[in-house]
Enzyme design. Structure first.
Site, PDB file in Angstrom:
ATOM      1  N   ASP A   4       0.000   2.352   9.032  1.00  0.00           N
ATOM      2  CA  ASP A   4      -0.680   2.013  10.286  1.00  0.00           C
ATOM      3  C   ASP A   4       0.268   1.996  11.484  1.00  0.00           C
ATOM      4  O   ASP A   4      -0.185   1.849  12.618  1.00  0.00           O
ATOM      5  CB  ASP A   4      -1.346   0.632  10.164  1.00  0.00           C
ATOM      6  CG  ASP A   4      -2.600   0.679   9.319  1.00  0.00           C
ATOM      7  OD1 ASP A   4      -3.075   1.790   9.038  1.00  0.00           O
ATOM      8  OD2 ASP A   4      -3.105  -0.395   8.945  1.00  0.00           O
ATOM      9  N   GLY A  15       0.815  -1.219   0.000  1.00  0.00           N
ATOM     10  CA  GLY A  15       0.000   0.000   0.000  1.00  0.00           C
ATOM     11  C   GLY A  15       0.846   1.265   0.000  1.00  0.00           C
ATOM     12  O   GLY A  15       2.025   1.239   0.324  1.00  0.00           O
ATOM     13  N   GLU A  19     -11.009   1.732  10.721  1.00  0.00           N
ATOM     14  CA  GLU A  19     -11.782   0.878   9.801  1.00  0.00           C
ATOM     15  C   GLU A  19     -11.982  -0.557  10.300  1.00  0.00           C
ATOM     16  O   GLU A  19     -12.957  -1.208   9.947  1.00  0.00           O
ATOM     17  CB  GLU A  19     -11.157   0.884   8.408  1.00  0.00           C
ATOM     18  CG  GLU A  19      -9.893   0.078   8.286  1.00  0.00           C
ATOM     19  CD  GLU A  19      -9.283   0.149   6.895  1.00  0.00           C
ATOM     20  OE1 GLU A  19      -8.269   0.850   6.757  1.00  0.00           O
ATOM     21  OE2 GLU A  19      -9.794  -0.479   5.971  1.00  0.00           O
ATOM     22  N   TYR A  43      -8.337   7.308   1.907  1.00  0.00           N
ATOM     23  CA  TYR A  43      -7.175   7.362   1.011  1.00  0.00           C
ATOM     24  C   TYR A  43      -6.543   8.744   0.948  1.00  0.00           C
ATOM     25  O   TYR A  43      -5.409   8.887   0.494  1.00  0.00           O
ATOM     26  CB  TYR A  43      -7.559   6.853  -0.381  1.00  0.00           C
ATOM     27  CG  TYR A  43      -7.854   5.366  -0.333  1.00  0.00           C
ATOM     28  CD1 TYR A  43      -6.827   4.451  -0.199  1.00  0.00           C
ATOM     29  CD2 TYR A  43      -9.153   4.891  -0.344  1.00  0.00           C
ATOM     30  CE1 TYR A  43      -7.075   3.090  -0.090  1.00  0.00           C
ATOM     31  CE2 TYR A  43      -9.430   3.535  -0.244  1.00  0.00           C
ATOM     32  CZ  TYR A  43      -8.387   2.643  -0.110  1.00  0.00           C
ATOM     33  OH  TYR A  43      -8.627   1.299   0.002  1.00  0.00           O
ATOM     34  N   ASP A  46       4.772  -5.347   6.061  1.00  0.00           N
ATOM     35  CA  ASP A  46       5.102  -6.672   6.601  1.00  0.00           C
ATOM     36  C   ASP A  46       5.175  -7.725   5.493  1.00  0.00           C
ATOM     37  O   ASP A  46       6.102  -8.546   5.462  1.00  0.00           O
ATOM     38  CB  ASP A  46       4.120  -7.079   7.697  1.00  0.00           C
ATOM     39  CG  ASP A  46       2.668  -7.028   7.247  1.00  0.00           C
ATOM     40  OD1 ASP A  46       2.374  -6.350   6.249  1.00  0.00           O
ATOM     41  OD2 ASP A  46       1.820  -7.670   7.891  1.00  0.00           O
ATOM     42  N   GLY A  47       4.200  -7.690   4.558  1.00  0.00           N
ATOM     43  CA  GLY A  47       4.210  -8.640   3.443  1.00  0.00           C
ATOM     44  C   GLY A  47       5.475  -8.479   2.610  1.00  0.00           C
ATOM     45  O   GLY A  47       6.144  -9.464   2.259  1.00  0.00           O
ATOM     46  N   ARG A  83       0.467  -5.401  -5.148  1.00  0.00           N
ATOM     47  CA  ARG A  83       0.403  -6.505  -4.197  1.00  0.00           C
ATOM     48  C   ARG A  83       0.478  -7.781  -5.030  1.00  0.00           C
ATOM     49  O   ARG A  83       0.160  -7.780  -6.216  1.00  0.00           O
ATOM     50  CB  ARG A  83      -0.902  -6.450  -3.408  1.00  0.00           C
ATOM     51  CG  ARG A  83      -1.063  -5.152  -2.595  1.00  0.00           C
ATOM     52  CD  ARG A  83      -2.168  -5.311  -1.603  1.00  0.00           C
ATOM     53  NE  ARG A  83      -2.565  -4.057  -0.988  1.00  0.00           N
ATOM     54  CZ  ARG A  83      -2.051  -3.569   0.138  1.00  0.00           C
ATOM     55  NH1 ARG A  83      -1.081  -4.207   0.757  1.00  0.00           N
ATOM     56  NH2 ARG A  83      -2.503  -2.446   0.650  1.00  0.00           N
TER      57      ARG A  83
END
Ligand SMILES: Nc1ncnc2c1ncn2[C@@H]1O[C@H](COP(=O)(O)OP(=O)(O)O)[C@@H](O)[C@H]1O
Ligand SMILES: O=P(O)(O)OC[C@H]1O[C@](O)(COP(=O)(O)O)[C@@H](O)[C@@H]1O
Ligand SMILES: [Mg+2]
EC number: 2.7.1.11
Length: 483
Positions: free
Chosen positions: A208, A89, A307, A347, A178-179, A152
């Site tokens: 985040d 992201g 969210e 966003y 993290d991914g 992604r």
């Protein structure tokens, strides 16, 4: 394990699996910009403590290698062929990190071959590369997003490493969450398995702020600042109409750091709901009761909802859902006229350029990453640990996700700033106490206070006060209550 429980969680080095690598004096020694600096090299023995609050007799704990320029480097500037990729992201500051990696490679180390990978991991094998020079990146830090594009998925390890080999790349800078860091770790393993002289460096990105070990992630401050605009608008709307309610939804699928910090910073927020703190709408001590009380006392209120707050079903927009529930409750059940405005800046808070403090942070992060790669370290992520930049092994960054600790001082401060109740049902409070009972006792602060928040005591009080409380009411329309 060293003396007094000293543990060094060191990062891999190219020389661990390639023997007889030549070294060269760091070109920084001859760099006129750095000639005024007293000591610009980090000592090989310098490490950064993960825990800085310790007791006299407690173990010294985990340490990480300190980031910074080394006396000797493992690459000749002319031999370096670096690439940068951004994945996952968006986040304010991505362009600043790209810019500063390029500038550090060029201006500190005299490297002249740097390329961008287009569109995340899959760009390694499906797209052309983008040449990066100081001129190309000169003013990209003033723009949101990433000039390299992101994606992604698409992590096909073999194809990526084949591409790295084919293109003769020997330093890979990977910016992502993290991914992405898990992906970087897999690439590092494959590169090691093939015995390639390629340094793999991760730069942690998460809007985040939920990557563990590091103090804070870049872009988080900028996002929190941008969220103020939405909260202010909600406050203006709420104060301008009778029984005005402003609802703002902020990012945070699994963690509520943005919502918590934005609420604390604003001072206008009466209620902040995050994924880590369960809540219920109806009944005594629920959200509706609190809203009614605030409207009666104050005539308006602002609710910030992350969210993922109370969300089991990711398809449901929690902001819309809660707005609808509040409207239904007050108009149908309470016959009370309210004016609710729902603002969803999701966003907007990540599509911006990074602010000044994030820009400085991104610069240090990028330079630390470059110093680490030039010194031959590999398979690591860089980041500030207790305000000092360090090289952190991939698995320490990917093994868990940080979440707001609702038994910590910060959440107590949020509750005290908004005046909201904890919305915890007795069962949930008991669960939290149970879950925390094996935690180490609080360390007394020097002035006799404790750093343990009074929050647990509050929970006990709540349990006591609510012991005859009715259980939270079921929703009548068969929808799942996300509390
Ligand atoms: N366990 C994993 N192993 C290898 N690659 C992964 C792994 N998890 C994610 N990735 C790759 O990392 C990239 C970004 O991951 P994603 O989870 O979408 O974002 P983020 O890095 O922000 O968490 C994607 O290209 C994805 O394929
Ligand atoms: O819509 P997208 O691109 O999946 O991104 C939205 C999600 O990314 C997040 O911001 C987390 O991403 P990062 O922490 O990796 O930056 C979530 O809070 C949010 O739900
Ligand atoms: Mg992620």
């Amino acid at each position: 394990m060293g003396d007094n429980g000293y543990v060094l969680e060191d990062v891999p080095h190219l020389s661990d699996y390639i023997s007889s690598l030549p070294t060269y004096p760091n070109p920084l020694k001859k760099n006129p910009s750095y000639s005024v600096v007293n000591q610009y090299f980090v000592d090989e023995d310098d490490t950064v403590a993960q825990n800085i609050v310790v007791r006299k007799n407690s173990p010294r704990g985990i340490h990480f290698r300190r980031a910074g320029p080394s006396q000797n480097v493992y690459y000749k500037p002319d031999d370096v062929n670096a690439c940068i990729v951004t994945c996952g992201g968006l986040c304010p500051g991505l362009n600043t990190v790209i810019r500063e990696i390029v500038c550090a490679l060029y201006s500190i180390y005299g490297v002249t071959r740097v390329m961008g990978i287009d569109g995340g991991y899959r760009g390694f094998y499906s797209k052309n590369t983008i040449p990066l020079t100081p001129k190309v990146v000169n003013d990209i830090h003033k723009r949101g997003g990433t000039i390299l594009g992101s994606s992604r998925g698409g992590h096909v390890t073999k194809k990526i490493v084949d591409s790295i080999e084919d293109r003769g790349i020997n330093q890979v800078y990977i910016i992502g969450g993290d991914g992405t860091q898990k992906g970087a770790s897999v690439l590092f393993e494959e590169i090691t398995r093939r015995g390639l002289n390629v340094a793999v460096v991760g730069i942690p990105k998460t809007i985040d702020n939920d990557i563990p070990v590091i103090d804070k992630s870049f872009g988080f401050d900028s996002a929190v600042e941008e969220a103020q605009r939405a909260i202010s608008a909600a406050h203006v709307e709420a104060t301008s109409f009778e029984n005005g309610i402003g609802v703002v939804k902020l990012m945070g699928r699994n963690s509520g750091f943005i919502a918590m910090y934005a609420s604390l910073a604003s001072g206008d927020v009466d209620c902040c709901l995050i994924p880590e703190s369960h809540y219920y709408l109806e009944g005594r001590g629920g959200v509706f009761e609190y809203i009614e009380q605030r409207l009666k006392e104050n005539g308006h209120m602002v609710v910030v909802v992350a969210e993922g707050a109370g969300q089991d079903d990711e398809q449901v927009d929690v902001g819309l859902w809660i707005s609808k529930k509040i409207k239904e409750h007050f108009s149908k059940e309470k016959k009370m006229m309210i004016n609710l405005k729902y603002i969803d800046p999701t966003y907007m808070i990540r599509g911006i350029a990074s602010n000044a403090s994030d820009n400085v942070y991104c610069t240090l992060l990028a330079q630390s990453a470059v110093h680490g790669a030039m010194a031959g370290y590999t398979g690591f992520t860089v980041g500030p640990v207790n305000n000092t930049h360090a090289y952190i092994p991939f698995d320490r960054i990917t093994e868990k996700q940080n979440r707001v600790d609702i038994t910590d001082m910060m959440w107590a401060q949020l509750l005290s700033s908004t005046n909201q109740p904890s919305f915890l049902s007795t069962t949930r409070s008991a669960d939290i106490i149970e879950a925390n009972k094996d935690e180490e006792p609080p360390i007394p602060l020097s002035d006799g206070e404790t750093n343990q928040p009074s929050f647990l005591t509050t929970i006990v009080d709540i349990i006591e006060a609510n012991k005859n409380e009715e259980p939270p009411t079921q929703l009548s329309d068969g929808e799942t209550n996300p509390c």
